[in-house]
Design an enzyme around this catalytic site. Structure first.
Site, PDB file in Angstrom:
ATOM      1  N   GLY A  18       0.822  -1.205   0.000  1.00 35.88           N
ATOM      2  CA  GLY A  18       0.000   0.000   0.000  1.00 35.88           C
ATOM      3  C   GLY A  18       0.852   1.250   0.000  1.00 35.88           C
ATOM      4  O   GLY A  18       0.492   2.267   0.601  1.00 35.88           O
ATOM      5  N   GLY A  69      17.556   0.989 -10.456  1.00 39.13           N
ATOM      6  CA  GLY A  69      17.779  -0.185  -9.625  1.00 39.13           C
ATOM      7  C   GLY A  69      17.485   0.015  -8.155  1.00 39.13           C
ATOM      8  O   GLY A  69      17.590  -0.927  -7.371  1.00 39.13           O
ATOM      9  N   VAL A  78      -3.219  -7.866  -1.474  1.00 38.96           N
ATOM     10  CA  VAL A  78      -2.736  -8.433  -0.209  1.00 38.96           C
ATOM     11  C   VAL A  78      -3.707  -9.438   0.390  1.00 38.96           C
ATOM     12  O   VAL A  78      -3.345 -10.169   1.316  1.00 38.96           O
ATOM     13  CB  VAL A  78      -2.406  -7.337   0.832  1.00 38.96           C
ATOM     14  CG1 VAL A  78      -1.261  -6.458   0.361  1.00 38.96           C
ATOM     15  CG2 VAL A  78      -3.638  -6.511   1.174  1.00 38.96           C
ATOM     16  N   ASN A 104       1.664  -2.019   5.364  1.00 39.91           N
ATOM     17  CA  ASN A 104       0.913  -0.780   5.507  1.00 39.91           C
ATOM     18  C   ASN A 104      -0.458  -0.823   4.839  1.00 39.91           C
ATOM     19  O   ASN A 104      -1.341  -0.044   5.191  1.00 39.91           O
ATOM     20  CB  ASN A 104       1.736   0.377   4.913  1.00 39.91           C
ATOM     21  CG  ASN A 104       0.932   1.643   4.756  1.00 39.91           C
ATOM     22  OD1 ASN A 104       0.749   2.396   5.714  1.00 39.91           O
ATOM     23  ND2 ASN A 104       0.439   1.894   3.540  1.00 39.91           N
ATOM     24  N   SER A 156      -3.323   1.875  13.918  1.00 42.02           N
ATOM     25  CA  SER A 156      -4.033   3.144  14.036  1.00 42.02           C
ATOM     26  C   SER A 156      -4.350   3.374  15.505  1.00 42.02           C
ATOM     27  O   SER A 156      -4.392   2.438  16.299  1.00 42.02           O
ATOM     28  CB  SER A 156      -5.334   3.096  13.234  1.00 42.02           C
ATOM     29  OG  SER A 156      -6.107   4.268  13.436  1.00 42.02           O
ATOM     30  N   TYR A 170     -13.296  -1.410  11.140  1.00 38.90           N
ATOM     31  CA  TYR A 170     -11.928  -0.900  10.980  1.00 38.90           C
ATOM     32  C   TYR A 170     -11.182  -0.923  12.314  1.00 38.90           C
ATOM     33  O   TYR A 170     -10.033  -1.384  12.391  1.00 38.90           O
ATOM     34  CB  TYR A 170     -11.975   0.527  10.431  1.00 38.90           C
ATOM     35  CG  TYR A 170     -10.637   1.217  10.355  1.00 38.90           C
ATOM     36  CD1 TYR A 170      -9.746   0.944   9.333  1.00 38.90           C
ATOM     37  CD2 TYR A 170     -10.261   2.153  11.329  1.00 38.90           C
ATOM     38  CE1 TYR A 170      -8.514   1.581   9.261  1.00 38.90           C
ATOM     39  CE2 TYR A 170      -9.036   2.798  11.264  1.00 38.90           C
ATOM     40  CZ  TYR A 170      -8.171   2.508  10.236  1.00 38.90           C
ATOM     41  OH  TYR A 170      -6.941   3.127  10.171  1.00 38.90           O
ATOM     42  N   ALA A 172     -11.744  -2.807  14.872  1.00 41.33           N
ATOM     43  CA  ALA A 172     -11.458  -4.204  15.218  1.00 41.33           C
ATOM     44  C   ALA A 172     -10.243  -4.716  14.459  1.00 41.33           C
ATOM     45  O   ALA A 172      -9.393  -5.426  15.014  1.00 41.33           O
ATOM     46  CB  ALA A 172     -12.674  -5.074  14.911  1.00 41.33           C
ATOM     47  N   LYS A 174      -7.693  -2.987  13.295  1.00 42.10           N
ATOM     48  CA  LYS A 174      -6.450  -2.356  13.730  1.00 42.10           C
ATOM     49  C   LYS A 174      -6.012  -2.870  15.105  1.00 42.10           C
ATOM     50  O   LYS A 174      -4.810  -2.986  15.386  1.00 42.10           O
ATOM     51  CB  LYS A 174      -6.617  -0.829  13.736  1.00 42.10           C
ATOM     52  CG  LYS A 174      -6.729  -0.246  12.334  1.00 42.10           C
ATOM     53  CD  LYS A 174      -5.483  -0.559  11.530  1.00 42.10           C
ATOM     54  CE  LYS A 174      -5.556  -0.218  10.090  1.00 42.10           C
ATOM     55  NZ  LYS A 174      -4.312  -0.487   9.340  1.00 42.10           N
TER      56      LYS A 174
END
Length: 270
Positions: A18, A69, A78, A104, A156, A170, A172, A174
């Site tokens: 992310g 590179g 993900v 992330n 968070s 959300y 829960a 985190k």
């Protein structure tokens, strides 16, 4: 006798899920400025291409040399373990290994608890919780081979410390990341891999702006420092946790919120 500089991340091989926008891009840009080799992932090829170009420019400006590179980007889902394994394999192919994983990737759609559907719940848990675990699993072999592996999760303050209407799923997710972090830190310690987390407060981003001007104003007024955070300020905390010098810190979290979680009431912020 000359000594090595503290907090040297030059040539560290870093993958950031992310990492094409928002906090993830802020983390990626800090690592790029520090001379690390940075791979970012996103869900769209256009987003990945734009982020890679921007990070290459950051690298050229910071290091005064060609970024060839040093920056890579991959499209990754993900929520799919195989996609995460492909990400790890591609990063190893590009850089020769992985020293740091910044897990992330995350989403924060709103849904009231009374009307939340199973699909809405699954979407958040699949990305924020399973996506974190799948990314870690995919990179484990390379992190072990590094000899100094670092895993930094983006959690968070919402969930572990605070709550907000519409974000029960959300929050829960985190909080779940931190539960995962503690046991993962124990299991991976024997491989000299540390696992830590950064807990951002409200940070300037396109996603936050979509919440509207009233929301931004109310959030800013709740922060003792009287401003929202910047994405790169989350990156500085992540970069510290990725250093060799932070090798005795594991299973811990750093709150980066401008003091938002400190006041007992709004009246305390004046």
């Amino acid at each position: 006798m000359p000594t090595a500089p503290l907090f040297d991340l030059s040539d560290a091989r870093v993958v950031i899920t992310g990492g094409t926008k928002g906090i993830g891009f802020g983390i990626a840009s800090v690592f790029a400025q520090a001379g690390a080799r940075v791979a970012v992932t996103g869900r769209s090829q256009a987003g990945v291409d734009a982020a890679v170009a921007a990070l290459a420019a950051v690298t050229r400006e910071a290091m005064r040399e060609d970024a060839s590179g040093r920056i890579a980007g991959f499209t990754v889902d993900v929520t799919d373990p195989e996609s995460c394994r492909a990400m790890a394999s591609s990063t190893v192919e590009a850089f020769g290994g992985i020293d740091v994983l910044c897990a992330n990737a995350g989403i924060f759609p709103q849904a009231d608890l009374a009307t939340m559907t199973p699909a809405q719940l699954d979407e958040v848990l699949d990305t924020n919780v399973k996506g974190t675990i799948y990314a870690v699993q995919a990179c484990l072999t390379a992190l072990q081979e590094s000899g100094r592996g670092r895993i930094v999760l983006t959690s968070s303050i919402t969930g572990p410390t605070t709550g907000y209407p519409g974000w029960s799923h959300y929050g829960a997710s985190k909080a779940a990341q931190l539960g995962f972090m503690r046991t993962a830190a124990i299991e991976l310690a024997k491989h000299a891999i540390t696992v830590n987390a950064v807990l951002p407060g409200n940070v300037e981003s396109a996603g936050l702006e979509e919440m509207g001007a009233d929301y931004l104003a109310s959030m800013t007024s709740a922060v003792p420092l009287r401003r929202l955070g910047r994405a790169e300020e989350i990156g500085y905390a992540a970069a510290f946790l990725a250093t060799r010098e932070a090798g005795y810190i594991t299973g811990q979290s750093i709150v980066v919120d401008g003091g938002q979680t400190l006041p007992e009431s709004p009246d305390a912020v004046s």
